[in-house]
Design a protein around this motif. Structure first.
Motif, mmCIF file in Angstrom:
data_model
loop_
_atom_site.group_PDB
_atom_site.id
_atom_site.type_symbol
_atom_site.label_atom_id
_atom_site.label_comp_id
_atom_site.label_asym_id
_atom_site.label_seq_id
_atom_site.Cartn_x
_atom_site.Cartn_y
_atom_site.Cartn_z
ATOM 1 N N CYS A 1 73.952 26.878 6.235
ATOM 2 C CA CYS A 1 72.905 27.870 5.968
ATOM 3 C C CYS A 1 73.486 29.111 5.295
ATOM 4 O O CYS A 1 72.905 29.643 4.340
ATOM 5 N N LEU A 2 74.623 29.568 5.796
ATOM 6 C CA LEU A 2 75.250 30.747 5.206
ATOM 7 C C LEU A 2 75.648 30.481 3.755
ATOM 8 O O LEU A 2 75.455 31.336 2.880
ATOM 9 N N THR A 3 76.183 29.296 3.496
ATOM 10 C CA THR A 3 76.571 28.934 2.136
ATOM 11 C C THR A 3 75.354 28.882 1.213
ATOM 12 O O THR A 3 75.396 29.369 0.077
ATOM 13 N N ASP A 4 74.256 28.305 1.708
ATOM 14 C CA ASP A 4 73.046 28.194 0.892
ATOM 15 C C ASP A 4 72.507 29.556 0.488
ATOM 16 O O ASP A 4 72.128 29.781 -0.665
ATOM 17 N N VAL A 5 72.457 30.478 1.423
ATOM 18 C CA VAL A 5 71.896 31.783 1.096
ATOM 19 C C VAL A 5 72.850 32.588 0.212
ATOM 20 O O VAL A 5 72.420 33.386 -0.632
ATOM 21 N N LEU A 6 74.153 32.348 0.371
ATOM 22 C CA LEU A 6 75.132 32.984 -0.513
ATOM 23 C C LEU A 6 74.951 32.540 -1.954
ATOM 24 O O LEU A 6 75.142 33.318 -2.903
ATOM 25 N N ALA A 7 74.578 31.283 -2.126
ATOM 26 C CA ALA A 7 74.470 30.712 -3.468
ATOM 27 C C ALA A 7 73.210 31.152 -4.209
ATOM 28 O O ALA A 7 73.104 30.956 -5.421
ATOM 29 N N LEU A 8 72.257 31.756 -3.521
ATOM 30 C CA LEU A 8 71.010 32.154 -4.162
ATOM 31 C C LEU A 8 71.228 33.310 -5.128
ATOM 32 O O LEU A 8 72.019 34.225 -4.855
ATOM 33 N N PRO A 9 70.519 33.315 -6.242
ATOM 34 C CA PRO A 9 70.498 34.525 -7.085
ATOM 35 C C PRO A 9 69.916 35.695 -6.294
ATOM 36 O O PRO A 9 69.097 35.508 -5.394
ATOM 37 N N GLN A 10 70.301 36.898 -6.649
ATOM 38 C CA GLN A 10 69.869 38.080 -5.926
ATOM 39 C C GLN A 10 68.357 38.177 -5.833
ATOM 40 O O GLN A 10 67.794 38.526 -4.797
ATOM 41 N N GLU A 11 67.654 37.839 -6.917
ATOM 42 C CA GLU A 11 66.201 37.969 -6.889
ATOM 43 C C GLU A 11 65.560 37.003 -5.908
ATOM 44 O O GLU A 11 64.526 37.312 -5.291
ATOM 45 N N GLN A 12 66.154 35.842 -5.705
ATOM 46 C CA GLN A 12 65.603 34.898 -4.727
ATOM 47 C C GLN A 12 65.864 35.366 -3.297
ATOM 48 O O GLN A 12 65.022 35.207 -2.418
ATOM 49 N N ARG A 13 67.047 35.949 -3.070
ATOM 50 C CA ARG A 13 67.308 36.514 -1.743
ATOM 51 C C ARG A 13 66.332 37.650 -1.453
ATOM 52 O O ARG A 13 65.814 37.786 -0.343
ATOM 53 N N ALA A 14 66.084 38.484 -2.456
ATOM 54 C CA ALA A 14 65.141 39.582 -2.273
ATOM 55 C C ALA A 14 63.749 39.051 -1.968
ATOM 56 O O ALA A 14 63.033 39.609 -1.122
ATOM 57 N N ALA A 15 63.348 37.965 -2.623
ATOM 58 C CA ALA A 15 62.030 37.377 -2.372
ATOM 59 C C ALA A 15 61.934 36.850 -0.952
ATOM 60 O O ALA A 15 60.889 36.985 -0.291
ATOM 61 N N GLU A 16 63.015 36.242 -0.438
ATOM 62 C CA GLU A 16 63.015 35.780 0.962
ATOM 63 C C GLU A 16 62.853 36.969 1.914
ATOM 64 O O GLU A 16 62.130 36.886 2.916
ATOM 65 N N GLY A 17 63.538 38.054 1.606
ATOM 66 C CA GLY A 17 63.418 39.240 2.440
ATOM 67 C C GLY A 17 62.017 39.818 2.431
ATOM 68 O O GLY A 17 61.508 40.262 3.473
ATOM 69 N N GLU A 18 61.369 39.811 1.282
ATOM 70 C CA GLU A 18 59.997 40.322 1.191
ATOM 71 C C GLU A 18 59.025 39.433 1.965
ATOM 72 O O GLU A 18 58.069 39.929 2.574
ATOM 73 N N ARG A 19 59.249 38.111 1.952
ATOM 74 C CA ARG A 19 58.384 37.206 2.731
ATOM 75 C C ARG A 19 58.534 37.489 4.225
ATOM 76 O O ARG A 19 57.553 37.497 4.971
ATOM 77 N N ALA A 20 59.779 37.696 4.662
ATOM 78 C CA ALA A 20 60.008 38.010 6.076
ATOM 79 C C ALA A 20 59.323 39.319 6.457
ATOM 80 O O ALA A 20 58.714 39.436 7.531
ATOM 81 N N TYR A 21 59.396 40.304 5.581
ATOM 82 C CA TYR A 21 58.774 41.602 5.849
ATOM 83 C C TYR A 21 57.259 41.477 5.919
ATOM 84 O O TYR A 21 56.611 42.067 6.800
ATOM 85 N N ALA A 22 56.661 40.707 5.020
ATOM 86 C CA ALA A 22 55.213 40.515 5.026
ATOM 87 C C ALA A 22 54.764 39.839 6.318
ATOM 88 O O ALA A 22 53.733 40.205 6.920
ATOM 89 N N TYR A 23 55.524 38.836 6.774
ATOM 90 C CA TYR A 23 55.206 38.180 8.046
ATOM 91 C C TYR A 23 55.288 39.181 9.204
ATOM 92 O O TYR A 23 54.422 39.212 10.082
ATOM 93 N N LEU A 24 56.324 40.003 9.209
ATOM 94 C CA LEU A 24 56.496 41.000 10.267
ATOM 95 C C LEU A 24 55.283 41.914 10.346
ATOM 96 O O LEU A 24 54.753 42.182 11.433
ATOM 97 N N ARG A 25 54.821 42.387 9.203
ATOM 98 C CA ARG A 25 53.654 43.266 9.169
ATOM 99 C C ARG A 25 52.416 42.562 9.736
ATOM 100 O O ARG A 25 51.614 43.166 10.448
ATOM 101 N N ALA A 26 52.273 41.281 9.424
ATOM 102 C CA ALA A 26 51.078 40.545 9.836
ATOM 103 C C ALA A 26 51.102 40.163 11.309
ATOM 104 O O ALA A 26 50.050 40.135 11.966
ATOM 105 N N ALA A 27 52.276 39.849 11.876
ATOM 106 C CA ALA A 27 52.341 39.232 13.211
ATOM 107 C C ALA A 27 52.957 40.093 14.291
ATOM 108 O O ALA A 27 52.774 39.805 15.481
ATOM 109 N N HIS A 28 53.680 41.157 13.945
ATOM 110 C CA HIS A 28 54.436 41.896 14.960
ATOM 111 C C HIS A 28 54.324 43.406 14.782
ATOM 112 O O HIS A 28 55.281 44.132 15.057
ATOM 113 N N SER A 29 53.172 43.881 14.340
ATOM 114 C CA SER A 29 53.016 45.327 14.175
ATOM 115 C C SER A 29 52.761 45.985 15.519
ATOM 116 O O SER A 29 52.106 45.415 16.397
ATOM 117 N N ILE A 30 53.266 47.193 15.669
ATOM 118 C CA ILE A 30 53.128 47.887 16.944
ATOM 119 C C ILE A 30 51.675 48.278 17.197
ATOM 120 O O ILE A 30 51.228 48.365 18.353
#
Length: 380
Positions: free
Chosen positions: A329-358
């Motif tokens: 898993c670590l190798t796979d995410v290392l191999a991603l272009p920066q823009e794809q890693r950023a897109a994964e981070g944005e998806r995680a953030y969007a989920y957080l807003r939808a499911a775990h807001s205070i």
């Protein structure tokens, strides 16, 4: 005008901070309508430590031994306090205080009681299941802090029905987290991390269930192929010596940093490129949510409390304790272009807003409390 509802919130030991979710429950109960007392069986704040935002704080100051076994001293103290105060509702966190209040409420008859379970397996023992079946009444609702904890309660064999168990996801104050977070460059400078390296990071106590040993073993498998990569761990605990020995055995001192405990550790998450949660057991780890708040790609173990979150947020999942799979898993995410890693981070953030807001968290506790009070016939 009706008087404010009198609410007791009981915890096993003192633990008050800005991210403490028991405090967030209080925040969701308007002061004009609710009068909240917070109580702790063990501990009290030292000089300079924060106190609860409740109207009143009670510190029973029992030692650890008193809260084991029959717990007669704490039971009597709690009974007298609740009898004198005549609370309209009680919110209780974790197994021991819940079991005590379930017993006492046979006499106290508080009409609305919420028991919050934070971990898995609390009713694995037969006598605990027997006690649950014997003591639970219509006044009670149990809350699981994640889908996994709720499912565990429903299927533990204690005879709990769907209507008796609710799921209220643990949450974080996302806006506060973002206000606190330092920029990538500033966070790295404050932590003493190389600004040009690729950094896998995690936050958690250095104890076995956090799985840091597996993360180190996984990193050892990839570090020679990726000399620009680093691993940074924020946290302190009894496993430090074991982890330091493993780091030395693999000669990883130049690529691994044990950063110790940090106040409000979430302020440093943007120092990382990827957030990793290798735990072997969790209820619902707030650290994972904090990683998401930094818009980071997330990797975590397939334990019941993490897997649904990781699947829903587009994260990466590996078999718990499997260092080889984690290394992949670590190798796979290392191999991603920066823009794809950023897109994964944005998806995680969007989920957080939808499911775990205070905000949702606060509303759900207030709604459950009000529902129970109406059911119990409270009229003010």
């Amino acid at each position: 005008m009706s008087r404010p509802l009198k609410i007791l919130q009981l915890q096993n030991r003192y633990n008050v901070s800005a991210s403490d979710l028991a405090e967030q429950v209080i925040e969701g109960l308007p002061a004009g309508q609710y009068e909240v007392t917070t109580a702790f069986l063990r501990g009290r704040p030292a000089a300079g430590e924060p106190e609860s935002r409740a109207v009143r704080s009670i510190y029973f100051e029992f030692d650890k031994g008193a809260t084991k076994g029959l717990r007669l001293g704490p039971l009597w103290a709690l009974y007298k306090h609740c009898r004198d105060q005549r609370y309209d509702a009680i919110i209780v966190h974790r197994f021991k205080p819940i079991s005590m209040l379930m017993l006492l409420n046979r006499w106290l008859r508080v009409p609305a009681c919420i028991g919050v379970l934070h971990g898995l397996g609390e009713y694995d023992r037969a006598y605990r299941r027997w006690a649950m079946r014997a003591l639970i009444t219509p006044a009670w609702r149990l809350v699981g802090v994640s889908r996994a904890v709720r499912d565990d309660l429903l299927h533990c064999g204690a005879g709990l029905a769907d209507a008796q168990v609710r799921q209220i996801n643990n949450a974080i104050d996302i806006d506060r987290a973002e206000r606190l977070q330092h920029s990538r460059e500033d966070a790295r400078e404050r932590l003493g991390l190389d600004p040009g390296r690729f950094i896998f990071g995690t936050i958690g106590r250095l104890v076995p269930v956090k799985g840091h040993i597996h993360l180190l073993e996984a990193f050892a498998r990839i570090r020679h192929d990726h000399p620009q990569a680093m691993l940074a761990i924020i946290g302190e605990g009894r496993s430090r010596a074991e982890l330091e020995a493993l780091i030395a055995r693999h000669d990883m001192q130049d690529q691994v940093r044990l950063l110790g405990s940090r106040d409000d550790a979430l302020q440093y998450v943007r120092a990382f490129d990827v957030f990793v949660m290798p735990s072997t057991s969790e209820g619902l780890p707030l650290a994972l949510l904090e990683g998401m708040s930094g818009r980071l790609p997330v990797v975590g173990s397939d334990i019941d409390s993490l897997r649904p979150i990781l699947e829903d947020c587009g994260g990466r999942v590996f078999p718990s304790g499997n260092a080889q799979a984690l290394a992949a898993c670590l190798t796979d995410v290392l191999a991603l272009p920066q823009e794809q890693r950023a897109a994964e981070g944005e998806r995680a953030y969007a989920y957080l807003r939808a499911a775990h807001s205070i905000e949702t968290f606060r509303c759900q506790y207030k709604g459950l409390l009000d529902e129970l009070l109406v059911q119990g016939g409270w009229r003010g």
